[in-house]
Design an enzyme around this catalytic site. Structure first.
Site, PDB file in Angstrom:
ATOM      1  N   LYS A   1      54.944   2.451  -3.526  1.00 37.83           N
ATOM      2  CA  LYS A   1      54.945   1.196  -4.276  1.00 37.83           C
ATOM      3  C   LYS A   1      56.146   1.274  -5.213  1.00 37.83           C
ATOM      4  CE  LYS A   1      52.632  -1.462  -7.823  1.00 37.83           C
ATOM      5  NZ  LYS A   1      51.521  -1.572  -8.779  1.00 37.83           N
TER       6      LYS A   1
ATOM      7  N   GLY B   1      49.037  -6.131 -16.490  1.00 39.03           N
ATOM      8  CA  GLY B   1      48.038  -5.912 -17.528  1.00 39.03           C
ATOM      9  C   GLY B   1      47.716  -7.116 -18.389  1.00 39.03           C
TER      10      GLY B   1
ATOM     11  N   ALA C   1      49.627  -7.474  -9.680  1.00 43.43           N
ATOM     12  CA  ALA C   1      49.789  -7.487 -11.144  1.00 43.43           C
ATOM     13  C   ALA C   1      49.462  -8.822 -11.787  1.00 43.43           C
ATOM     14  CB  ALA C   1      51.196  -7.081 -11.563  1.00 43.43           C
ATOM     15  N   GLY C   2      48.806  -8.733 -12.930  1.00 44.23           N
ATOM     16  CA  GLY C   2      48.529  -9.904 -13.745  1.00 44.23           C
ATOM     17  C   GLY C   2      47.224 -10.606 -13.432  1.00 44.23           C
TER      18      GLY C   2
ATOM     19  N   ASN D   1      44.349  -3.530 -10.871  1.00 47.22           N
ATOM     20  CA  ASN D   1      43.803  -2.349 -11.551  1.00 47.22           C
ATOM     21  C   ASN D   1      43.057  -2.755 -12.817  1.00 47.22           C
ATOM     22  OD1 ASN D   1      45.219   0.950 -12.245  1.00 47.22           O
ATOM     23  ND2 ASN D   1      43.283   0.124 -12.881  1.00 47.22           N
ATOM     24  N   SER D   2      43.782  -3.321 -13.796  1.00 40.32           N
ATOM     25  CA  SER D   2      43.192  -3.578 -15.111  1.00 40.32           C
ATOM     26  C   SER D   2      41.959  -4.471 -15.046  1.00 40.32           C
ATOM     27  CB  SER D   2      44.232  -4.223 -16.039  1.00 40.32           C
ATOM     28  OG  SER D   2      45.382  -3.429 -16.133  1.00 40.32           O
TER      29      SER D   2
END
Lengths: 72, 267
Positions: free
Chosen positions: B101, B162, B189-190, B211-212
């Site tokens: 990645k 994040g 992301a986001g 992830n977050s």
């Protein structure tokens, strides 16, 4: 000889002005750690494990020893 | 439906991060609950004499093995092509995978990818045999360049890492899907809520990496299941084909034989 391991200065009093990577690792990693998962760069360039025994480390060289961590 | 990443067939369209969980145990439970078969991780400096990283590394290995999955190392924190290339090579040796990645950050405030350094790193790593999953902005031309270089998978952001802001620019993402119909597109992301992931899949994205949104939920394991369901729902909706949006109301109940009291008065 003075080198940098992960940005920290390390004096290797018994080392000559140049050593090989595998010799340096015996000074900074306990034997059980040497068997563990890590990867290494010398002065910002990747060095494969097969090259540790014949890659020379000189005074003021910088070694990065990286370990697996979590990531996103 | 399965997802194909560089020749590997995956049962889940969710790619999941291993960071920010309250504990290694919850990380493991959440990843297993998500059904994801691709888990991201990284390499960092640690005190060589410390043993802190060993436990989490064992957990990640066990979890990936249980899901018959794959490791996806990242180049998080790299700010130049040179740094990213070195880290990718280190990751390939340690994790025994040519998947990477590829992240090259251009701005510290919003962690926006540097498109120029990303393209330089991509070109060199592809030549070295890597299979690259590049993390990029939602810029159509950058995505086209990455695809033209040989990236089969492109990973534009939904919004900065994040933030949980969801899809900042649906128009851009839709354009990328329309202009790169053959590319495997992963939204990365986001993402904040399962509905964000569902919308991306309804747009025709092939998968979602996050992830977050799971790790920082009050209940990460339950949230992992929620994301899994949302991604499946969005994928089914895309395959089913959504109705066209219309500007005016159309009655859904048949108007034929409407009762007499609704008939216009006769003169």
């Amino acid at each position: 000889m003075k080198i940098y391991i992960n940005g920290v200065i390390l004096e290797l009093p018994n080392a000559s002005k140049q050593s090989y990577i595998d010799q340096v690792l015996t000074n900074v990693l306990p034997i059980n750690k040497q068997q563990q998962s890590f990867a290494l760069a010398l002065n910002g360039e990747f060095i494969g494990r097969e090259d540790y025994q014949h890659t020379v480390v000189k005074d003021n060289d910088s070694i990065d020893v990286l370990f697996p961590i979590v990531g996103g | 439906m399965s997802l194909n990443i560089y020749g590997q067939t995956l049962n889940s369209r969710l790619l999941i991060g291993s960071a920010l969980y309250p504990s290694p145990e919850i990380m493991q439970q959440a990843i297993l609950a998500s059904g994801s078969q691709v888990v991201t991780l990284s390499l960092k400096r640690q005190n060589p004499l410390a043993r802190s990283g060993e436990k989490i590394w064992r957990y990640i290995q066990e979890t990936v093995a249980q899901n018959q999955g794959f490791l996806l190392p990242n180049t998080a924190g790299c700010k130049s092509a040179k740094e990213a290339i070195t880290l990718a090579k280190m990751s390939r040796e340690l994790f025994q995978t040519d998947w990477i990645k590829l992240e090259v950050i251009g701005d510290d405030y919003n962690l926006q990818p540097d498109p120029i350094e990303l393209l330089i790193a991509t070109e060199q790593l592809l030549a070295d045999g890597f299979k690259i999953l590049p993390y990029c902005t939602d810029d159509l031309v950058i995505c086209q360049r990455l695809y033209a270089l040989g990236c089969q998978v492109i990973m534009p952001w939904a919004s900065p890492i994040g933030t949980g802001k969801g899809l900042m620019n649906p128009y851009n993402l839709t354009s990328i899907r329309q202009r790169l119909p053959e590319a495997t597109l992963i939204l990365d992301a986001g993402i904040g809520k399962p509905s964000d992931a569902c919308i991306a899949m309804e747009m025709g994205f092939d998968g979602v990496l996050l992830n977050s949104a799971i790790a920082l939920a009050d209940n990460p394991v339950l949230m992992a299941k929620a994301f899994s369901s949302a991604i499946s729902a969005g994928e089914s909706a895309y395959i089913a084909g959504t109705m066209p949006e219309r500007q005016t109301a159309h009655p859904s109940t048949p108007t034929l034989d409407t009762p007499f009291w609704h008939q216009p008065e006769h003169s």
